[in-house]
Scaffold this motif. Structure first.
Motif, PDB file in Angstrom:
ATOM      1  N   GLN A  74     -19.704  21.273  33.206  1.00 41.36           N
ATOM      2  CA  GLN A  74     -20.528  22.245  33.383  1.00 41.36           C
ATOM      3  C   GLN A  74     -21.428  22.244  34.513  1.00 41.36           C
ATOM      4  O   GLN A  74     -22.113  22.849  35.519  1.00 41.36           O
ATOM      5  CB  GLN A  74     -21.554  23.443  32.283  1.00 41.36           C
ATOM      6  N   ALA A  75     -22.194  21.042  33.908  1.00 42.75           N
ATOM      7  CA  ALA A  75     -23.501  20.848  35.097  1.00 42.75           C
ATOM      8  C   ALA A  75     -22.949  20.169  36.823  1.00 42.75           C
ATOM      9  O   ALA A  75     -23.429  20.168  37.643  1.00 42.75           O
ATOM     10  CB  ALA A  75     -24.132  19.678  34.311  1.00 42.75           C
ATOM     11  N   ARG A  76     -21.802  19.358  36.424  1.00 46.09           N
ATOM     12  CA  ARG A  76     -21.642  18.779  37.878  1.00 46.09           C
ATOM     13  C   ARG A  76     -21.081  19.703  38.778  1.00 46.09           C
ATOM     14  O   ARG A  76     -21.008  19.746  39.226  1.00 46.09           O
ATOM     15  CB  ARG A  76     -20.179  17.801  37.119  1.00 46.09           C
ATOM     16  N   GLU A  77     -20.537  21.007  37.888  1.00 43.95           N
ATOM     17  CA  GLU A  77     -19.578  22.142  38.630  1.00 43.95           C
ATOM     18  C   GLU A  77     -21.239  22.460  39.449  1.00 43.95           C
ATOM     19  O   GLU A  77     -20.879  23.239  40.546  1.00 43.95           O
ATOM     20  CB  GLU A  77     -18.881  22.987  37.853  1.00 43.95           C
ATOM     21  N   LYS A  78     -22.141  22.677  38.114  1.00 46.39           N
ATOM     22  CA  LYS A  78     -23.261  23.611  38.885  1.00 46.39           C
ATOM     23  C   LYS A  78     -24.037  22.571  40.095  1.00 46.39           C
ATOM     24  O   LYS A  78     -24.631  23.179  41.057  1.00 46.39           O
ATOM     25  CB  LYS A  78     -24.400  23.728  38.031  1.00 46.39           C
ATOM     26  N   ALA A  79     -23.752  21.640  39.598  1.00 47.51           N
ATOM     27  CA  ALA A  79     -24.384  20.453  40.834  1.00 47.51           C
ATOM     28  C   ALA A  79     -24.020  20.755  42.086  1.00 47.51           C
ATOM     29  O   ALA A  79     -24.807  21.031  43.003  1.00 47.51           O
ATOM     30  CB  ALA A  79     -24.587  19.663  40.599  1.00 47.51           C
ATOM     31  N   ASP A  80     -22.363  20.782  41.894  1.00 41.78           N
ATOM     32  CA  ASP A  80     -21.845  20.602  43.704  1.00 41.78           C
ATOM     33  C   ASP A  80     -22.376  22.540  44.092  1.00 41.78           C
ATOM     34  O   ASP A  80     -22.090  22.452  45.070  1.00 41.78           O
ATOM     35  CB  ASP A  80     -20.636  20.754  43.384  1.00 41.78           C
ATOM     36  N   GLN A  81     -22.047  23.306  42.717  1.00 41.16           N
ATOM     37  CA  GLN A  81     -22.110  24.889  43.592  1.00 41.16           C
ATOM     38  C   GLN A  81     -24.204  24.785  44.763  1.00 41.16           C
ATOM     39  O   GLN A  81     -24.002  25.264  45.051  1.00 41.16           O
ATOM     40  CB  GLN A  81     -22.148  25.715  42.804  1.00 41.16           C
ATOM     41  N   LEU A  82     -25.150  23.972  44.085  1.00 46.45           N
ATOM     42  CA  LEU A  82     -26.428  24.420  43.665  1.00 46.45           C
ATOM     43  C   LEU A  82     -26.818  23.417  45.498  1.00 46.45           C
ATOM     44  O   LEU A  82     -27.420  23.654  46.342  1.00 46.45           O
ATOM     45  CB  LEU A  82     -27.167  23.976  43.215  1.00 46.45           C
ATOM     46  N   SER A  83     -25.752  22.533  45.612  1.00 47.07           N
ATOM     47  CA  SER A  83     -25.529  21.412  46.796  1.00 47.07           C
ATOM     48  C   SER A  83     -24.664  22.162  48.148  1.00 47.07           C
ATOM     49  O   SER A  83     -24.925  22.697  49.019  1.00 47.07           O
ATOM     50  CB  SER A  83     -24.872  19.904  46.641  1.00 47.07           C
ATOM     51  N   GLU A  84     -24.315  22.759  47.250  1.00 46.71           N
ATOM     52  CA  GLU A  84     -23.148  24.131  48.835  1.00 46.71           C
ATOM     53  C   GLU A  84     -24.012  24.531  48.895  1.00 46.71           C
ATOM     54  O   GLU A  84     -24.198  25.489  50.299  1.00 46.71           O
ATOM     55  CB  GLU A  84     -21.629  24.004  47.718  1.00 46.71           C
ATOM     56  N   ALA A  85     -24.981  25.204  48.027  1.00 41.52           N
ATOM     57  CA  ALA A  85     -25.508  26.719  49.312  1.00 41.52           C
ATOM     58  C   ALA A  85     -25.925  26.365  49.549  1.00 41.52           C
ATOM     59  O   ALA A  85     -27.150  26.683  50.630  1.00 41.52           O
ATOM     60  CB  ALA A  85     -26.673  27.226  47.263  1.00 41.52           C
ATOM     61  N   ILE A  86     -27.605  25.286  50.055  1.00 45.32           N
ATOM     62  CA  ILE A  86     -28.447  24.756  50.655  1.00 45.32           C
ATOM     63  C   ILE A  86     -27.152  24.214  51.665  1.00 45.32           C
ATOM     64  O   ILE A  86     -27.755  24.889  52.455  1.00 45.32           O
ATOM     65  CB  ILE A  86     -28.744  22.835  49.707  1.00 45.32           C
ATOM     66  N   HIS A  87     -26.239  23.688  51.467  1.00 47.40           N
ATOM     67  CA  HIS A  87     -25.665  23.420  53.192  1.00 47.40           C
ATOM     68  C   HIS A  87     -25.203  24.275  53.909  1.00 47.40           C
ATOM     69  O   HIS A  87     -25.623  24.520  55.046  1.00 47.40           O
ATOM     70  CB  HIS A  87     -24.265  22.200  53.104  1.00 47.40           C
ATOM     71  N   ARG A  88     -24.712  25.392  53.146  1.00 44.67           N
ATOM     72  CA  ARG A  88     -24.178  26.867  53.692  1.00 44.67           C
ATOM     73  C   ARG A  88     -25.171  27.537  54.255  1.00 44.67           C
ATOM     74  O   ARG A  88     -25.412  28.474  55.245  1.00 44.67           O
ATOM     75  CB  ARG A  88     -23.473  27.150  52.430  1.00 44.67           C
ATOM     76  N   ARG A  89     -27.082  26.820  53.924  1.00 42.96           N
ATOM     77  CA  ARG A  89     -28.156  27.880  54.427  1.00 42.96           C
ATOM     78  C   ARG A  89     -28.914  27.039  55.274  1.00 42.96           C
ATOM     79  O   ARG A  89     -30.113  26.153  54.892  1.00 42.96           O
ATOM     80  CB  ARG A  89     -28.706  28.527  53.754  1.00 42.96           C
ATOM     81  N   PRO A  90     -28.677  26.806  56.747  1.00 41.78           N
ATOM     82  CA  PRO A  90     -29.968  26.321  57.926  1.00 41.78           C
ATOM     83  C   PRO A  90     -30.585  26.587  57.582  1.00 41.78           C
ATOM     84  O   PRO A  90     -31.165  27.728  57.541  1.00 41.78           O
ATOM     85  CB  PRO A  90     -29.000  25.922  58.535  1.00 41.78           C
TER      86      PRO A  90
END
Length: 255
Positions: A191-207
């Motif tokens: 669950q933590a790996r999935e959440k970390a990937d989601q957070l990383s993607e959220a950072i990348h999607r918002r320039p």
């Protein structure tokens, strides 16, 4: 001589008004006759003889003593107010001592304290929790090309993204520079790996939009499950190492 029948209701004497007749009143249940006890009341004590101020009888309060007592009570009240204000200031200072000076996050000091609590919880209850270590890529380049205010804006934005995408029970902090930490309570490794990937993607999607320019943001992460009995410093070091390995793997994948 004929008998004249008295048709007045029982219990009413001459001159009484029957209930319901004009001028009558509501029925009142008569009290049963019985002995009447008359208790002789003691005369009330003189208030001047019994009143006290701070334990001093009123009769002994000269104007000078009264003035001294009133001044003392005013000073006590002032000291009480000052104590309350000091307590409020201390609470505010404690809150500020836990906050990062730039972002809306905890600082490293508060994060280590909360990490210790999370690890104690894992050890006591055997429930999983995990630590995510983030590193913002390209911050030096942003600072060099667009100035440090742009770099500060990037740090603030990433911090807000992490806050907006985590739970109230989770802990988010800026550990220093371009590094962030997240404690996910009651969360296993997957669950933590999935959440970390989601957070990383959220950072990348918002320039970051800065002075008419769009600056892309990217973050590498490392996920480390908290272990009973482990030192918080060791957990942070292990999470940092996993983040660095993740960063190298991404660089290699991009060529």
């Amino acid at each position: 001589m004929s008998r004249i029948e008295d048709r007045r209701p029982l219990g009413l004497g001459p001159g009484a008004t029957p209930i319901g007749a004009p001028g009558g009143s509501a029925r009142v249940q008569p009290l049963a006759p019985g002995p009447v006890n008359v208790t002789q009341q003691k005369p009330a004590a003189d208030p001047a003889a019994t009143a006290t101020v701070m334990g001093i009888p009123e009769a002994e309060l000269t104007p000078r003593v009264r003035d001294a007592i009133m001044r003392l009570m005013g000073e006590v009240d002032q000291l009480r107010n000052e104590l309350n204000r000091t307590r409020h200031r201390l609470a505010e200072l404690e809150r500020l001592a836990d906050r990062d000076t730039l972002t809306p996050l905890y600082n490293r000091r508060a994060f280590v304290r909360e990490l210790s609590r999370a690890m104690a919880h894992v050890e006591r209850y055997g429930r999983p929790s995990a630590l995510i270590y983030f590193d913002l890529n390209g911050l030096k380049e942003i600072n060099d090309r667009h100035g440090h205010p742009a770099g500060d804006a990037a740090l603030i934005q990433v911090g807000q993204i992490l806050l907006d995408n985590t739970r109230e029970v989770d802990v988010v902090a800026r550990l220093g520079g371009d590094e962030y930490g997240v404690i996910l309570t009651e969360t296993d490794s997957q669950q933590a790996r999935e959440k970390a990937d989601q957070l990383s993607e959220a950072i990348h999607r918002r320039p970051l939009h800065w002075e008419g320019k769009t600056l892309l943001l990217d973050a590498a992460y490392g996920v480390y499950p908290l272990k009973p009995g482990e030192d918080p410093g060791s957990a942070l070091a292990n999470a940092d190492q996993m983040m660095y390995s993740h960063k190298l793997a991404r660089r290699a994948a991009r060529g």
